[in-house]
Design a protein around this motif. Structure first.
Motif, PDB file in Angstrom:
ATOM      1  N   THR A  30       0.845  -1.189   0.000  1.00  0.00           N
ATOM      2  CA  THR A  30       0.000   0.000   0.000  1.00  0.00           C
ATOM      3  C   THR A  30       0.881   1.239   0.000  1.00  0.00           C
ATOM      4  N   VAL A  31       0.436   2.247  -0.699  1.00  0.00           N
ATOM      5  CA  VAL A  31       1.217   3.483  -0.770  1.00  0.00           C
ATOM      6  C   VAL A  31       0.464   4.662  -0.155  1.00  0.00           C
ATOM      7  N   LYS A  32      -0.858   4.663  -0.247  1.00  0.00           N
ATOM      8  CA  LYS A  32      -1.615   5.791   0.296  1.00  0.00           C
ATOM      9  C   LYS A  32      -2.087   5.477   1.715  1.00  0.00           C
ATOM     10  N   PRO A  33      -2.429   6.503   2.490  1.00  0.00           N
ATOM     11  CA  PRO A  33      -3.009   6.242   3.818  1.00  0.00           C
ATOM     12  C   PRO A  33      -4.268   5.392   3.701  1.00  0.00           C
ATOM     13  N   LEU A  34      -4.400   4.427   4.600  1.00  0.00           N
ATOM     14  CA  LEU A  34      -5.471   3.432   4.513  1.00  0.00           C
ATOM     15  C   LEU A  34      -6.668   3.791   5.374  1.00  0.00           C
ATOM     16  N   PRO A  35      -7.876   3.492   4.894  1.00  0.00           N
ATOM     17  CA  PRO A  35      -9.008   3.475   5.814  1.00  0.00           C
ATOM     18  C   PRO A  35      -8.824   2.285   6.757  1.00  0.00           C
ATOM     19  N   ALA A  36      -9.347   2.399   7.962  1.00  0.00           N
ATOM     20  CA  ALA A  36      -9.119   1.349   8.967  1.00  0.00           C
ATOM     21  C   ALA A  36     -10.375   1.100   9.786  1.00  0.00           C
ATOM     22  N   VAL A  37     -10.456  -0.112  10.328  1.00  0.00           N
ATOM     23  CA  VAL A  37     -11.627  -0.540  11.105  1.00  0.00           C
ATOM     24  C   VAL A  37     -11.170  -1.145  12.430  1.00  0.00           C
ATOM     25  N   VAL A  38     -11.812  -0.733  13.521  1.00  0.00           N
ATOM     26  CA  VAL A  38     -11.644  -1.354  14.840  1.00  0.00           C
ATOM     27  C   VAL A  38     -12.775  -2.347  15.025  1.00  0.00           C
ATOM     28  N   LEU A  39     -12.461  -3.593  15.380  1.00  0.00           N
ATOM     29  CA  LEU A  39     -13.482  -4.607  15.646  1.00  0.00           C
ATOM     30  C   LEU A  39     -13.768  -4.670  17.146  1.00  0.00           C
ATOM     31  N   VAL A  40     -15.044  -4.575  17.520  1.00  0.00           N
ATOM     32  CA  VAL A  40     -15.444  -4.559  18.931  1.00  0.00           C
ATOM     33  C   VAL A  40     -16.336  -5.763  19.219  1.00  0.00           C
ATOM     34  N   HIS A  41     -15.958  -6.521  20.238  1.00  0.00           N
ATOM     35  CA  HIS A  41     -16.562  -7.822  20.566  1.00  0.00           C
ATOM     36  C   HIS A  41     -17.995  -7.741  21.086  1.00  0.00           C
ATOM     37  N   LYS A 115       0.870   6.386  11.027  1.00  0.00           N
ATOM     38  CA  LYS A 115       1.001   7.225   9.828  1.00  0.00           C
ATOM     39  C   LYS A 115       0.550   6.520   8.549  1.00  0.00           C
ATOM     40  N   ARG A 116       0.441   5.195   8.606  1.00  0.00           N
ATOM     41  CA  ARG A 116      -0.027   4.461   7.427  1.00  0.00           C
ATOM     42  C   ARG A 116      -1.535   4.558   7.249  1.00  0.00           C
ATOM     43  N   MET A 117      -2.213   5.019   8.302  1.00  0.00           N
ATOM     44  CA  MET A 117      -3.672   5.096   8.278  1.00  0.00           C
ATOM     45  C   MET A 117      -4.130   6.516   7.974  1.00  0.00           C
ATOM     46  N   ASP A 118      -5.312   6.623   7.388  1.00  0.00           N
ATOM     47  CA  ASP A 118      -5.975   7.904   7.226  1.00  0.00           C
ATOM     48  C   ASP A 118      -6.741   8.173   8.521  1.00  0.00           C
ATOM     49  N   ALA A 145     -15.248   7.773  11.864  1.00  0.00           N
ATOM     50  CA  ALA A 145     -15.794   8.311  10.616  1.00  0.00           C
ATOM     51  C   ALA A 145     -17.159   7.712  10.329  1.00  0.00           C
ATOM     52  N   GLY A 146     -17.442   6.556  10.898  1.00  0.00           N
ATOM     53  CA  GLY A 146     -18.723   5.886  10.716  1.00  0.00           C
ATOM     54  C   GLY A 146     -18.769   4.620  11.546  1.00  0.00           C
ATOM     55  N   GLY A 308     -16.764  -3.859   3.334  1.00  0.00           N
ATOM     56  CA  GLY A 308     -15.644  -3.230   2.660  1.00  0.00           C
ATOM     57  C   GLY A 308     -16.079  -2.171   1.671  1.00  0.00           C
ATOM     58  N   GLN A 309     -17.088  -2.489   0.871  1.00  0.00           N
ATOM     59  CA  GLN A 309     -17.567  -1.521  -0.115  1.00  0.00           C
ATOM     60  C   GLN A 309     -18.137  -0.279   0.555  1.00  0.00           C
ATOM     61  N   TRP A 310     -18.809  -0.475   1.677  1.00  0.00           N
ATOM     62  CA  TRP A 310     -19.371   0.655   2.418  1.00  0.00           C
ATOM     63  C   TRP A 310     -18.259   1.564   2.952  1.00  0.00           C
ATOM     64  N   VAL A 311     -17.229   0.963   3.555  1.00  0.00           N
ATOM     65  CA  VAL A 311     -16.100   1.765   4.065  1.00  0.00           C
ATOM     66  C   VAL A 311     -15.416   2.518   2.928  1.00  0.00           C
ATOM     67  N   LEU A 312     -15.149   1.837   1.835  1.00  0.00           N
ATOM     68  CA  LEU A 312     -14.452   2.461   0.705  1.00  0.00           C
ATOM     69  C   LEU A 312     -15.296   3.577   0.085  1.00  0.00           C
ATOM     70  N   LYS A 313     -16.602   3.394   0.083  1.00  0.00           N
ATOM     71  CA  LYS A 313     -17.501   4.432  -0.451  1.00  0.00           C
ATOM     72  C   LYS A 313     -17.424   5.702   0.403  1.00  0.00           C
ATOM     73  N   GLN A 314     -17.363   5.518   1.742  1.00  0.00           N
ATOM     74  CA  GLN A 314     -17.276   6.678   2.632  1.00  0.00           C
ATOM     75  C   GLN A 314     -15.947   7.407   2.483  1.00  0.00           C
ATOM     76  N   SER A 315     -14.895   6.620   2.221  1.00  0.00           N
ATOM     77  CA  SER A 315     -13.541   7.184   2.256  1.00  0.00           C
ATOM     78  C   SER A 315     -13.059   7.726   0.908  1.00  0.00           C
TER      79      SER A 315
END
Length: 316
Positions: A30-41, A115-118, A145-146, A308-315
């Motif tokens: 990956t070269v650009k800052p990534l969208p990221a997700v925290v998983l909560v139990h 720094k790798r994350m957006d 972000a959502g 994934g598509q939902w996250v990418l659409k937002q970002s």
């Protein structure tokens, strides 16, 4: 692990009294800052895969989202790493704040510092109890972000416990003498749960357990009602529900989310026919009971693709 994905071990809450082992799953090259997700139990004691019976749903989600170009952070739940703090007399004053909220906020902070994350594209994906707590985690410092709410509910946890018990009892034959007795016990638990709102915190901490959990645990949750917090949300929310879920209900909780979020133009809803509480497709022996969880299965690919598509659409 998929070929295009790599993982590294991290510490959530480093420097605090409760550092937790975490795994950061990231797409390779990956070269650009990534969208990221925290998983909560969800409820109970969970490791970073949210391993339950024959399932490892958080592993499945982490791999699947990383394949779509999204970083994912999963971590051991505090009760898994520090069980002594959730047992004996200590349990009477434990709340979801210590059990879940604080660590999810710390996880969000960890991603935003990387720094790798957006930092403006960090999302929460909460399952079951984690979905219920999503709006609170966001409000108490997560600042996501959502939110993706997987098999969560905007109702009180004790209401869900009551429904779960009564639905099991309803399936028993009326000729079984214990059926009426069991129903009466559950009704008595419900009455005790409803009485919590009139108690002081100290009274609730001294009260007997309700539906198998400390009374104060329920009272404190109700002081931060999911529906009340969710109604204030204007940010993107994705509610996901399996139609065959017998723990959180497609005929009760799912439509209630639609009502709670009706004024949020950024809210979306997805119902999946045939999927259970863990978003696994199962239709064999023991279906509709916890026995189905003992049959190995993975989170349905459609669910992970939609996340994934939902996250990418937002970002974008």
């Amino acid at each position: 692990m998929p070929a295009g994905v790599t993982e590294e071990t991290v510490v959530v809450g480093a420097g605090t009294a409760h550092p937790l082992k975490g795994i950061l799953t990231i797409p390779k090259d990956t070269v650009k800052p990534l969208p990221a997700v925290v998983l909560v139990h969800g409820s109970g004691v969970s490791d970073l895969n949210e391993a339950a019976y024959a399932y490892k749903p958080f592993r499945d989600i982490a791999y699947g989202l990383a394949e779509q170009g999204i970083a994912v952070l999963r971590y051991d739940k505090r009760g898994y790493s520090y069980p002594q703090e959730f047992m004996g007399t200590a349990a009477a004053s434990v709340t979801v704040k210590e059990e879940t909220v604080e660590d999810a906020v710390a996880a969000a902070f960890l991603l935003k510092q990387d720094k790798r994350m957006d930092a403006g594209q960090v999302y929460l994906a909460g399952h079951s109890l984690g979905g219920m707590l999503g709006p609170r985690i966001d409000a108490e410092g997560g600042n996501f972000a959502g939110l993706i709410l997987l098999a969560g509910s905007p109702r009180s946890l004790w209401e869900i416990a009551y429904d779960q018990n009564m639905r099991v009892i309803a399936k028993l034959d009326d000729s079984i003498p214990a059926k009426a007795e069991a129903a009466a016990k559950v009704e008595a638990e419900l009455a005790r749960a409803k009485a919590l709102s009139a108690m002081t915190d100290e009274q609730a901490k001294a009260a007997p357990a309700v539906f198998g959990a400390p009374a104060y645990y329920f009272k404190e949750m109700d002081q931060h009602g999911t529906a009340e917090l969710a109604r204030k949300l204007t940010k993107p929310v994705l509610v996901m529900q399996g139609s065959d879920d017998f723990q959180v209900y497609a005929d009760a909780d799912y439509p209630l989310w639609k009502d709670v979020l009706k004024n949020n133009n950024s809210a979306e809803f997805k119902l999946y026919p045939g999927l259970n509480h863990f978003f696994v497709d199962y239709d064999g022996a023991g279906a509709g009971t916890p026995d189905e969880y003992n049959v190995p299965g993975v989170v349905d690919a459609r669910v992970i693709k939609d996340m994934g598509q939902w996250v990418l659409k937002q970002s974008r």
